[in-house]
Enzyme design. Structure first.
Site, short mmCIF file in Angstrom:
data_model
loop_
_atom_site.label_atom_id
_atom_site.label_comp_id
_atom_site.label_asym_id
_atom_site.label_seq_id
_atom_site.Cartn_x
_atom_site.Cartn_y
_atom_site.Cartn_z
N GLY A 155 0.83 -1.21 0.00
CA GLY A 155 0.00 0.00 0.00
C GLY A 155 0.86 1.24 0.00
N ASN A 156 0.25 2.38 0.27
CA ASN A 156 1.02 3.61 0.43
C ASN A 156 0.32 4.50 1.47
OD1 ASN A 156 -0.92 5.42 -1.00
ND2 ASN A 156 -0.39 4.09 -2.73
N TYR A 157 0.93 5.64 1.77
CA TYR A 157 0.46 6.46 2.90
C TYR A 157 -0.76 7.34 2.58
CZ TYR A 157 4.80 5.32 5.35
OH TYR A 157 5.81 4.66 5.97
#
Ligand code: CTP
Length: 405
Positions: free
Chosen positions: A208-210
């Protein structure tokens, strides 16, 4: 601009309540229909009689008049209003609004609102600066409410600092600007993407990412508030899209977002790709949880499809396509190249080197570049202000294209 607009004005118990008769008078003069509601504490500062005289309608303080059997329906008011303006709003009411505590008519009306809501806090500077007040303001902003920031100046306590209720003339201007800009996107179909994507590795893990989705959700809310019919395609996020003009489509992975976007994009006039789509996904997805028995696990990644690039290829002449670029170096040049490679009309550049820009913050700092090469640098602003700036610029192209027809 305000002729015939239905405006609910909610007053709470702050000394700044004395300014609200002026506000009501200004709104009525502009042709608005105004209904005033007050908390019991507000009545100590300004009388319902003054406000009912100025608004030419009864003022509601208590929803129940037990003796006469009369009941004022806050839900009706929520359906009736084009906008609600709560001013002044005390720290106490901010807390109630942020947490859904509905113990008076003003807060129940707020919870019933189906329209854009403006909240103008007013209090002493230390109360305003307290983390709980600031947290409540952020929460209310994240629900899509529009905060009318208090001004810095002399306060009733004799102290000086932030906390002064914005002047009635300025509140009027904010409302007028709101209705003007709202018309610019009236009935336009807008597709907004938001949030991260999750790329499955096994049944319990993902890449995922932030991204929190805040920028995309704020853009969707602002566009819907301006009368647009918005489709919001979002990756996993805890945010709520609380506006009747937003149709929400939830997806998880880049592939799902691709499919949803390809189905929706042709139907839209404006497409804003604010999602932080994963660039890579795991080549193999394990059907069972990968055990930690092995000393090393190697994940083989493959690129995801670039949704924006594909939409850019299929773009119709009169569609407006807007992309985002998150860069860490050589920002302007990289963003320009992306704009041309993906056939965009605008690209919105975020640099991770800028203070106040990045994932999960309330603020952002953008540079907007159009296909003619014009560059507009912005300051650090709230995501709400940034969304408004972006849509102002896009709206201009819509007004221009109408002019040419
Ligand atoms: N984007 C997309 N599909 C992807 C990756 C990105 O639609 N698979 C969109 C994003 O929503 C954003 C824009 O492309 O609007 C730019 O994303 P970014 O990751 O910064 O750029 P890339 O083109 O992927 O280039 P790079 O990662 O090499 O900087």
């Amino acid at each position: 601009m305000l002729k015939g607009k239905k405006i609910v004005v909610g007053i709470t118990g702050s000394i700044a309540a004395y300014k609200i008769p002026f506000l009501v008078r200004l709104l009525i003069r502009q042709g608005a229909e105004v209904r005033v509601i007050m908390t019991p504490a507000a009545v100590d500062f300004v009388t319902p009689l003054t406000l009912s005289t100025l608004s030419m309608h009864p003022v509601v303080v208590d929803p129940f008049k037990a003796q006469s059997g009369e009941w004022n329906n806050h839900v009706d008011l929520g359906q009736w209003a084009d906008v609600m303006v709560f001013a002044p709003v005390t720290a106490n009411t901010l807390g109630k609004m942020a947490h859904g505590i509905a113990d008076n008519f003003v807060v129940t009306a707020y919870l019933s609102a189906k329209c854009p809501v403006f909240i103008a806090p007013a209090m002493d500077l230390d109360m305003y600066g307290h983390p709980s007040t600031q947290h409540n303001i952020s929460t209310l902003q994240s629900y899509g409410n529009i905060i009318i920031e208090p001004q810095v100046g002399e306060l009733a306590s004799g102290l000086s600092g932030p906390g002064r209720l914005e002047e009635p003339e300025k509140i009027l201007l904010i409302l007028e600007r709101f209705f003007t800009s709202r018309q610019s996107l009236n009935k336009k179909k807008i597709l907004v993407t938001a949030g991260p994507t999750h790329e499955k590795i096994d049944p319990v893990r993902f890449l995922g990412n932030y991204s929190t989705g805040k920028m995309g959700f704020t853009l969707a809310f602002e566009a819907a508030s301006r009368g647009a019919e918005v489709t919001l395609i979002t990756g996993p996020t805890f945010l709520n899209a609380s506006h009747a003009g937003i149709r929400r489509v939830d997806v998880e992975s880049a592939d799902e977002m691709y499919e949803a976007c390809m189905a929706e994009a042709p139907k839209n006039d404006i497409i804003i790709m604010a999602a932080a789509v994963a660039d890579f996904k795991s080549k193999k997805k394990s059907a069972v949880k990968i055990k930690k028995t092995a000393a090393h696990v190697t994940l083989e990644l493959e690129p995801t499809r670039d949704i924006l690039l594909e939409i850019g290829r299929q773009k119709r002449k009169n569609q407006v396509l807007v992309g985002f670029a998150l860069e860490t170096d050589n920002e302007l040049e990289n963003a320009r190249q992306k704009l041309h490679r993906k056939n965009l009309d605008f690209i919105i550049l975020n640099s991770l080197r800028d203070k106040g820009a990045g994932f999960g913050l309330e603020t952002n700092k953008i540079t907007m570049i159009d296909k003619a090469g014009n560059v507009q640098h912005g300051n650090v602003k709230t995501k709400q202000e940034i969304a408004s700036d972006i849509l102002d610029i896009i709206s201009e192209t819509q007004i221009c294209s109408h002019g040419k027809q």
